[in-house]
Scaffold this active site. Structure first.
Site, PDB file in Angstrom:
ATOM      1  CB  SER A   1       5.467 -20.581 -77.543  1.00 49.46           C
ATOM      2  OG  SER A   1       5.947 -20.475 -78.854  1.00 49.46           O
TER       3      SER A   1
ATOM      4  CG  ASP B   1      12.931 -17.812 -76.383  1.00 49.56           C
ATOM      5  OD1 ASP B   1      13.163 -18.008 -77.598  1.00 49.56           O
ATOM      6  OD2 ASP B   1      11.778 -17.826 -75.910  1.00 49.56           O
TER       7      ASP B   1
ATOM      8  CG  HIS C   1      10.810 -20.854 -77.819  1.00 52.67           C
ATOM      9  ND1 HIS C   1      10.261 -19.695 -77.315  1.00 52.67           N
ATOM     10  CD2 HIS C   1       9.776 -21.552 -78.349  1.00 52.67           C
ATOM     11  CE1 HIS C   1       8.949 -19.696 -77.549  1.00 52.67           C
ATOM     12  NE2 HIS C   1       8.638 -20.808 -78.167  1.00 52.67           N
TER      13      HIS C   1
END
Lengths: 377, 377
Positions: free
Chosen positions: A140, A314, A347
């Protein structure tokens, strides 16, 4: 570790004396070639793996990934976790005193960017006597730092492992960040970011911010699988309900209970100014920007080898965004491995166990270790 | 129009004397067979089409769809728009006085469901002397009302036009509603829902709620196309920026400016208790629930003909949800037309002009009109 500063920042401001909280795992080898820097995302810290003595619940945030015999094997690598500037887990942040004024920074903490964090991390490596990283790794926002390392310090990083990341935020990503920030900033307890001196915390805003975050971390599928439309009592331990209560404010569905719990928990430990700073660093990251939006040109200066991983469900940092990175790297004839993992968890998948995901990372680091051994031989 | 009540509600409560605000367009034919009821979604009203005299900006919310010569042609049909109970545009709602107590309802307004709204709408039709609807039509939450009409009053509705709707909310849908509600309820100006008597409005919460709503109404694609990562000054009229300001609280990106504007505007006119009530009605709608989750069994009692429309980029009420409805109807050998429109605009598409979408609705109503003419001949 303290640093004298000033650290020049992309905003034009600079940061005076500052501290970086860090942890290391494993042993630095004799030629200092086996260091792996692991960068954290929004609400994590330098505490990557393991537990603190006597604190069984203090497991590091990437403990399934990092440790002896794990995919990033601390028997082979010297792993470094560092808390970023502006965060609230030990490094200098908004809750600390500005040495220049003697007052708590609060909202006056300078805006920091991914590039600034990377500069500070490089300073930490200098202090540790590490010239070159075997790898830099992150998921991320942590993946953005790994990407930026390959652009800011191309000769100091041999490999970059970039998980569930993106070359920049989309308008929708920025939009979610902005709503969360507005919830915090408009909380009357925020006091313009100087709530510390009022002895309050903008918990309402932090709760909302965290609830929004959680929705975007999960996939619709996994939310339906975990919670669906199940009813639930707000009272801990009471059995799940079977009939509607017909209330607008009480908890009616399990998903509500989950989100409220996550929001409450987060508001107890996370700093509101840190939330603003870190989401803004996400918004600003855009290495193609100074190349007219051309990601291929942006990555011309990268020389590392890359592993990119994305997860099918995601929708925050979708596989499409990783593929943009893969294309830019291949355009530059870089060495790229790319795995698109079919995982239901959205995610969040980057933090979870998945045999294929863990296997891909393990294999990659085995190759990195083999190359190190080859170079040493 | 006033109704004496009591209107029994699904919650077990009932509503005493109440008002329904409504508008009609076109002319009811002699055999009263050409009435079309149009149901509204979250923040719309009974004002479907046209403008009020001397108010050029008072265009109805579905003016592109409804009017003389338009897809729902008011030269042929007698179209009725009705504001739902609990709303804030004229029908009895939380800002009105409870005749039983003499106090403003506020948070004590009873929880209303889609089914309750349909009952109230049926009462309005009774009062207008309309036994059977040529069609009931709605988008989003309005589509849920259209669906519920076919289940609650199967013999009173010949056709149902259900656009961008769903058989129930997913966990993610509920989650977004819940965050919006928490933002409102935790706004100190909410005063437990009795803010009217304090002379304040929970604008902070309403702004956040609307910002979240807007993100879910749009697609990622259209947000990128409309706003992308463009920078913008918060000052009206100032040129779009070209460099970062490095600020966590000022507007930096156009998408932020757009969301703040939408949030501010909404907080000026929408009632906070209405927001809670209407999102809860969305959460509760689930006609399969009393059939053990079996949507096919739920629709066994429907006898209307159906047109369903969905939009490819609608991630709030995705085409998949419409297909579930199509399947349940086909399982019951109902007549179903289904159009999945390839449109970039997300959930908002149901309110926008699209040649294929408008064409599909126009064709459907031409057939309905032809059948009426045939029946009359």
């Amino acid at each position: 570790m303290s640093f004298p500063g000033p650290l020049p920042l992309r905003s034009g401001a600079s940061l005076g004396d500052y501290m970086l909280a860090y942890e290391t795992y494993g042993t630095l080898n004799a030629d200092r070639s086996n260091a792996v820097l692991v960068c954290h995302a929004l609400n994590a810290s330098h505490h990557l793996a393991g537990v603190y003595a006597g604190q069984p619940k203090s497991e590091g945030w990437w403990d399934n990934m990092i440790g002896p015999g794990k995919p990033l094997d601390t028997d082979r690598f010297f792993v470094i976790g560092v808390n970023n500037l502006g965060s609230c887990f030990g490094s200098t942040g908004p809750m600390h005193t500005d040495p220049a004024t003697g007052r708590v920074y609060g909202a006056d903490f300078p805006v920091v960017t991914v590039e600034d964090w990377v500069d500070a991390q490089a300073g930490l490596l200098d202090a540790l006597g590490i010239r070159t990283l075997a790898a830099v790794m992150g998921g991320s926002l942590g993946g953005m730092q790994a990407l930026s390392w390959t652009l800011q310090y191309p000769d100091r990083v041999r490999n970059a492992v970039v998980v569930a990341s993106a070359p920049n935020l989309t308008a929708e990503n920025i939009a979610f960040n902005e709503v969360a920030r507005r919830a915090i900033v408009t909380d009357p307890d925020f006091h313009g970011g100087h709530f510390y001196e009022h002895g309050v915390i903008p918990k309402r805003g932090l709760r909302i911010a965290r609830m929004i975050g959680h929705i975007t971390y999960l996939s619709d599928d996994v939310m339906n699988a975990k919670f669906g439309r199940e009813l639930r009592s707000a009272v801990e331990g009471e059995l799940a309900g079977t009939t509607y209560r017909y209330s607008t404010q009480e908890v009616e569905f399990q998903i509500e209970s989950y989100l409220r719990y996550q929001g409450d928990k987060f508001s107890e430990y996370f700093d509101a100014n840190t939330y603003l700073l870190i989401t803004r660093a996400l918004d600003y990251f855009d290495p193609a920007r100074e190349h007219g939006g051309d990601l291929t040109r942006a990555f011309a200066r990268a020389s590392a080898k890359f592993l990119l991983v994305s997860f099918t469900t995601d929708w925050r940092f979708s596989p499409q965004r990783s593929r943009e990175l893969v294309k830019a790297l291949l355009d530059n004839r870089r060495s790229v491995s790319y795995a698109e993992i079919d995982a239901p968890h959205g995610h969040d998948a980057f933090l979870l166990d998945d045999v294929r995901y863990m296997g891909v990372v393990r294999s990659y680091f085995e190759r990195v270790a083999a190359e190190l051994a080859g170079a040493a031989a």
